[in-house]
Design an enzyme around this catalytic site. Structure first.
Site, PDB file in Angstrom:
ATOM      1  N   SER A 198     -26.741   2.871  47.675  1.00  0.00           N
ATOM      2  CA  SER A 198     -27.809   2.755  48.651  1.00  0.00           C
ATOM      3  C   SER A 198     -28.110   1.282  48.967  1.00  0.00           C
ATOM      4  CB  SER A 198     -29.053   3.498  48.138  1.00  0.00           C
ATOM      5  OG  SER A 198     -29.948   3.775  49.182  1.00  0.00           O
ATOM      6  N   ASP A 244     -27.220   9.775  50.992  1.00  0.00           N
ATOM      7  CA  ASP A 244     -27.542   8.715  50.020  1.00  0.00           C
ATOM      8  C   ASP A 244     -26.791   8.869  48.689  1.00  0.00           C
ATOM      9  OD1 ASP A 244     -28.747   6.823  48.427  1.00  0.00           O
ATOM     10  OD2 ASP A 244     -30.783   7.567  48.706  1.00  0.00           O
TER      11      ASP A 244
END
Length: 296
Positions: free
Chosen positions: A62, A186
């Site tokens: 991320s 993610d």
């Protein structure tokens, strides 16, 4: 006499190499996810720069994938700090850049979940970041989560920007990213601090956890958004705790960033100030690792 001189020189060279190996260990770095809290990765990068330690490999999840890409592209920690403060740390810059990227059919302002993250990254990330993994100065792998495959993956080759976008595509905030015909979200969902694949690739493996955890007075009921992100933090901390019990890195760092929210990018200066203390921790723990290895 000439032979003796050569032998002495050879021995000195070997001694120097031995000392260099002892005092300059190889470092592999895993930078975790956490939204704006990931700005705290910057002091860690600065500390390694000040020690003269260039990572031999970087994994990122991320926001950690974005910070890792900057370092892997050859930027120093100081350069990443300055760029961050000049862009996401500048309210006018953020508003102007996002406004230019607004969907054409938007009529009622910005709405979570409708933004193409790759477009946003191209608008905000520095020019130093190349198009392909193979153009990076340091090997980089980033985590992504295969939504329908129900698994996490490490991506380290091919086009860089789609992989970065997929790794940072926080559910409900950004659109998922399609890679190789698969729907990706993610990377922190499955691997918040992706250090495990780095074990054995360097003398010292460092993981940086910026997931954080909910903070408060213990009685106030959180609003919908805070409870959503707080629950996500708790789940990711559970994943990290499980990994730590079975296969920990040599060093795990947790900068003091709990009080910041996932979208507090415009508080970049405050995040950096809160995390600056981790620089001394990095240096102290690396010194301790070196001392331990020398004794062993």
């Amino acid at each position: 006499m000439a032979d003796k001189s050569k032998k002495k020189k050879k021995k000195k060279d070997k001694d120097r190499e031995k000392v260099a190996q002892q005092t300059s260990p190889t470092i592999a770095l895993a930078l975790g996810g956490g939204g704006a809290r990931g700005i705290a990765h910057i002091p860690v990068l600065e500390a390694l720069d000040e020690l003269g330690l260039k990572p031999v490999a970087i994994n990122g999840s991320s926001i950690g994938a974005l910070m890792g890409a900057g370092r892997a592209a050859g930027m120093t920690g100081r350069e990443i700090r300055e760029y961050t403060l000049a862009t996401v740390g500048n309210r006018n810059q953020v508003i102007n850049r996002l406004w230019k990227l607004r969907p054409e059919n938007m009529r009622k302002g910005f709405r979570f979940g409708q933004f193409n993250l790759e477009r946003i990254l191209r608008a905000f990330l520095p020019d130093a970041i190349p198009e392909d993994f193979c153009q990076l100065d340091i090997p980089l792998q980033v985590t992504v989560t295969d939504y329908y495959g129900q698994c996490g993956m490490l991506v380290g080759e091919g086009e860089l920007f789609p992989a970065l976008a997929a790794s940072a595509a926080i559910p409900a905030l950004f659109m998922p990213v399609t890679m190789g015909g698969r729907v990706m979200i993610d990377g922190g969902v499955f691997d918040p601090v992706p250090y495990e694949s780095l074990i054995g690739r360097a003398d010292i493996v460092i993981g940086v956890d910026v997931v954080g955890a909910p903070e408060g007075d213990g009685v106030t009921i959180p609003n919908r958004i805070d409870s959503l992100f707080g629950a996500s933090q708790l789940m990711m901390q559970s994943l990290i705790a499980t990994k730590m019990r079975s296969n920990p890195p040599d060093i795990l760092l947790r900068p003091e960033v709990n009080r910041f929210r996932v979208l507090d990018f415009m508080r970049a200066g405050e995040v950096l100030e809160a995390a600056n203390g981790v620089k001394d921790e990095v240096k102290r723990l690396i010194d301790a690792e070196i001392a331990f290895r020398q004794k062993a």
